[in-house]
Enzyme design. Structure first.
Site, PDB file in Angstrom:
ATOM      1  N   CYS A 157      28.293  18.573 -21.434  1.00 31.25           N
ATOM      2  CA  CYS A 157      28.433  17.111 -21.252  1.00 31.25           C
ATOM      3  C   CYS A 157      29.173  16.445 -22.399  1.00 31.25           C
ATOM      4  O   CYS A 157      29.635  15.313 -22.256  1.00 31.25           O
ATOM      5  CB  CYS A 157      27.066  16.460 -21.109  1.00 31.25           C
TER       6      CYS A 157
HETATM    7  N1  CO8 Z   1      12.042  14.651  -4.221  1.00 25.64           N
HETATM    8  C1  CO8 Z   1      10.728  14.345  -4.298  1.00 25.64           C
HETATM    9  N2  CO8 Z   1       9.913  14.774  -5.310  1.00 25.64           N
HETATM   10  C2  CO8 Z   1      10.474  15.527  -6.276  1.00 25.64           C
HETATM   11  C3  CO8 Z   1      11.823  15.887  -6.269  1.00 25.64           C
HETATM   12  C4  CO8 Z   1      12.623  15.432  -5.187  1.00 25.64           C
HETATM   13  N3  CO8 Z   1      13.931  15.715  -5.088  1.00 25.64           N
HETATM   14  N4  CO8 Z   1      12.101  16.644  -7.352  1.00 25.64           N
HETATM   15  C5  CO8 Z   1      10.957  16.757  -8.042  1.00 25.64           C
HETATM   16  N5  CO8 Z   1       9.957  16.090  -7.397  1.00 25.64           N
HETATM   17  C6  CO8 Z   1       8.560  15.961  -7.797  1.00 25.64           C
HETATM   18  C7  CO8 Z   1       8.139  17.070  -8.761  1.00 25.64           C
HETATM   19  O1  CO8 Z   1       7.738  18.205  -8.064  1.00 25.64           O
HETATM   20  C8  CO8 Z   1       7.016  16.407  -9.523  1.00 25.64           C
HETATM   21  O2  CO8 Z   1       5.822  16.485  -8.769  1.00 25.64           O
HETATM   22  P1  CO8 Z   1       4.399  16.683  -9.501  1.00 25.64           P
HETATM   23  O3  CO8 Z   1       4.238  15.449 -10.351  1.00 25.64           O
HETATM   24  O4  CO8 Z   1       3.473  16.796  -8.366  1.00 25.64           O
HETATM   25  O5  CO8 Z   1       4.547  17.922 -10.337  1.00 25.64           O
HETATM   26  C9  CO8 Z   1       7.412  14.937  -9.582  1.00 25.64           C
HETATM   27  O6  CO8 Z   1       8.365  14.759  -8.519  1.00 25.64           O
HETATM   28  C10 CO8 Z   1       8.053  14.562 -10.893  1.00 25.64           C
HETATM   29  O7  CO8 Z   1       9.061  15.534 -11.246  1.00 25.64           O
HETATM   30  P2  CO8 Z   1       9.776  15.592 -12.648  1.00 25.64           P
HETATM   31  O8  CO8 Z   1       8.746  15.553 -13.716  1.00 25.64           O
HETATM   32  O9  CO8 Z   1      10.765  16.723 -12.646  1.00 25.64           O
HETATM   33  O10 CO8 Z   1      10.592  14.209 -12.576  1.00 25.64           O
HETATM   34  P3  CO8 Z   1      11.233  13.376 -13.724  1.00 25.64           P
HETATM   35  O11 CO8 Z   1      10.669  12.028 -13.658  1.00 25.64           O
HETATM   36  O12 CO8 Z   1      11.248  14.082 -15.034  1.00 25.64           O
HETATM   37  O13 CO8 Z   1      12.765  13.282 -13.224  1.00 25.64           O
HETATM   38  C11 CO8 Z   1      14.914  14.228 -13.734  1.00 25.64           C
HETATM   39  C12 CO8 Z   1      13.536  14.439 -13.087  1.00 25.64           C
HETATM   40  C13 CO8 Z   1      15.644  13.164 -12.936  1.00 25.64           C
HETATM   41  C14 CO8 Z   1      15.682  15.526 -13.675  1.00 25.64           C
HETATM   42  C15 CO8 Z   1      14.755  13.736 -15.185  1.00 25.64           C
HETATM   43  O14 CO8 Z   1      13.847  14.562 -15.872  1.00 25.64           O
HETATM   44  C16 CO8 Z   1      16.059  13.734 -15.966  1.00 25.64           C
HETATM   45  O15 CO8 Z   1      17.055  13.136 -15.575  1.00 25.64           O
HETATM   46  N6  CO8 Z   1      16.087  14.360 -17.159  1.00 25.64           N
HETATM   47  C17 CO8 Z   1      17.243  14.385 -18.026  1.00 25.64           C
HETATM   48  C18 CO8 Z   1      18.206  15.331 -17.478  1.00 25.64           C
HETATM   49  C19 CO8 Z   1      19.467  15.396 -18.279  1.00 25.64           C
HETATM   50  O16 CO8 Z   1      19.924  14.492 -18.898  1.00 25.64           O
HETATM   51  N7  CO8 Z   1      20.089  16.508 -18.214  1.00 25.64           N
HETATM   52  C20 CO8 Z   1      21.329  16.677 -18.801  1.00 25.64           C
HETATM   53  C21 CO8 Z   1      21.939  17.742 -18.040  1.00 25.64           C
HETATM   54  S1  CO8 Z   1      23.578  17.537 -17.810  1.00 25.64           S
HETATM   55  C22 CO8 Z   1      24.525  18.450 -18.911  1.00 25.64           C
HETATM   56  O17 CO8 Z   1      24.257  18.649 -20.034  1.00 25.64           O
HETATM   57  C23 CO8 Z   1      25.756  19.044 -18.330  1.00 25.64           C
HETATM   58  C24 CO8 Z   1      25.496  20.446 -17.986  1.00 25.64           C
HETATM   59  C25 CO8 Z   1      26.666  21.030 -17.346  1.00 25.64           C
HETATM   60  C26 CO8 Z   1      26.903  20.502 -15.965  1.00 25.64           C
HETATM   61  C27 CO8 Z   1      27.046  21.598 -14.985  1.00 25.64           C
HETATM   62  C28 CO8 Z   1      27.381  21.110 -13.580  1.00 25.64           C
HETATM   63  C29 CO8 Z   1      26.412  21.511 -12.503  1.00 25.64           C
END
Ligand code: CO8
Length: 376
Positions: A157
């Site tokens: 990123c």
């Molecule tokens: N629909 C419904 N429920 C869901 C879904 C879904 N799609 N997905 C997960 N849930 C559920 C989970 O199972 C969980 O349930 P439970 O509480 O029962 O365990 C609940 O929802 C909450 O899940 P999370 O704790 O995972 O949810 P978050 O609130 O943490 O949100 C995110 C998830 C959106 C992923 C968030 O954590 C986030 O955005 N984090 C930061 C991510 C980030 O910035 N990453 C950077 C990566 S990008 C990068 O560096 C580039 C890499 C190279 C790119 C390559 C291209 C592909």
């Protein structure tokens, strides 16, 4: 050989953006995901399966994403395919990544009032490169008719900000007078659309910037000019965002296909990267004797809305308005290194000369790159 330049001030003089025309909204993506899940789990009780379904409401609440641009919609939303479907091109055709790069670069050149002949280096900086070699950057250099040198680089990123820093270094070192930094991100190619935790995160786009010496800037160009006051880069190893795709995959027996696509521990990334990024920006401002609360604009990496709101608040000392910290991830999702540059490209208006803004990327590595800009 270049004529001698008398100072080493570097300017962002023009930007460009290529957005694929096809878009997928959350409902369309969720329909594909849920249909695929139902097809894959014919014997599962509805009550059990309902717990595994994805939902648009979750996606928007957890990430702020509403829609994304993609290079191929049909394959992604087909529940029997679940990935972009592309046609392999012949070696003498421009590659897809090259095509996106050329489109964004032409716009950046136009906005900077430059011709290909004015550019003497091309850096293609992105998370995923379409092939190992020859460099996409050299292909783009040839397609645009640019002399000089070109190379690819990858800092996930943070590729764009690290690329800007490299462009500045080349200009200061006298290797180049004007550099194109291009970020063709095809994130959909490396995303597992069958993984509920991440199927909604990414989109595709390409950005381009002209970074050039202050003495070569075209005074009648349409785009505003921003002086690059300072670039600060940092990396710290983490496995929380990882992709094991690589040239040794064929030789590694019994390896897991899932980890050859994007993987992350999103919660952990959130917790660790937000304070790192905020501290990084504040310390950069301190070194420049600049009160961070006076930054007119923060063009942050576009991964997650809450993440950006938190970082902006820690930097500015109060909640940021959308004008101070523009959001584009609602319509583009995470386009990796292109995200902060899309925000900059679309929201760089309204500056008085001497006002400051800052581009900051953060992501896999971990890597953070921040570029302090002064409006001219
Ligand atoms: N629909 C419904 N429920 C869901 C879904 C879904 N799609 N997905 C997960 N849930 C559920 C989970 O199972 C969980 O349930 P439970 O509480 O029962 O365990 C609940 O929802 C909450 O899940 P999370 O704790 O995972 O949810 P978050 O609130 O943490 O949100 C995110 C998830 C959106 C992923 C968030 O954590 C986030 O955005 N984090 C930061 C991510 C980030 O910035 N990453 C950077 C990566 S990008 C990068 O560096 C580039 C890499 C190279 C790119 C390559 C291209 C592909």
């Amino acid at each position: 050989m270049h004529s001698k330049l008398t100072s080493s001030r570097c300017i962002i003089s023009g930007t460009g953006l290529f957005s694929p025309t096809e878009t997928i909204n959350n409902d369309e993506l969720v329909t594909a995901f849920n249909s695929h899940l139902i097809n894959q789990t014919p014997d599962m009780a509805d009550e059990e399966r309902n717990k595994l379904l994805s939902s648009s409401a979750f996606i928007e609440k957890a990430s702020g994403i509403q829609s994304r641009h993609v290079v191929n919609k049909q394959g992604i939303v087909d529940s029997t395919v679940m990935h972009p479907v592309l046609v392999e091109r012949a070696d003498d055709e421009l590659s897809l990544q090259g095509e996106m790069a050329v489109a964004a670069a032409k716009q950046a050149l136009k906005n900077a009032g430059k011709q290909a002949a004015d550019i003497d280096a091309v850096i293609v900086a992105c998370s995923n490169l379409q092939r190992a070699y020859p460099a996409i950057a050299i292909e783009v250099q040839a397609a645009l008719g640019i002399q000089g040198f070109a190379y690819d680089m990858n800092v996930a990123c943070s590729s764009a900000t690290f690329g800007i820093s490299n462009a500045v270094n080349s200009i200061v070192a006298g290797q180049a007078k004007a550099v194109l930094v291009i970020n063709p991100e095809i994130c959909s190619g490396h995303l597992d659309f069958t993984d509920r935790d991440c199927h909604f995160i990414f989109g595709d786009a390409c950005t381009a910037l002209v970074v050039e010496h202050s003495e070569t800037v075209n005074k009648t160009k349409p785009a505003p000019s921003f002086e690059i006051v300072d670039c600060q880069l940092v990396t710290q190893f983490s496995n929380n965002i990882r992709n094991n795709f690589g040239f040794l995959n064929r030789s590694e027996e019994n390896s897991n296909p899932r980890d050859k696509l994007f993987m992350q521990n999103g919660r952990q990334v959130f917790k660790e990267v937000c304070p790192m990024a905020a501290k990084h920006i504040r310390s950069q401002c301190e070194q420049q004797d600049l009160d961070p609360s006076t930054l007119k604009r923060l063009w942050l990496h576009q991964a997650n809305l809450s993440m950006n709101e938190l970082i902006a608040k820690k930097v500015l000392g109060k909640a940021a308005s959308r004008e101070q910290a523009p959001v584009i991830l609602d319509q583009y999702a995470n386009t990796s290194s292109a995200g902060s540059i899309i925000a900059f490209h679309l929201h760089n208006e309204g500056f008085e000369a001497g006002e400051f803004g800052l581009i900051c990327s953060f992501g896999a590595g971990y890597s953070i790159g921040s570029v302090l800009l002064k409006a001219l």
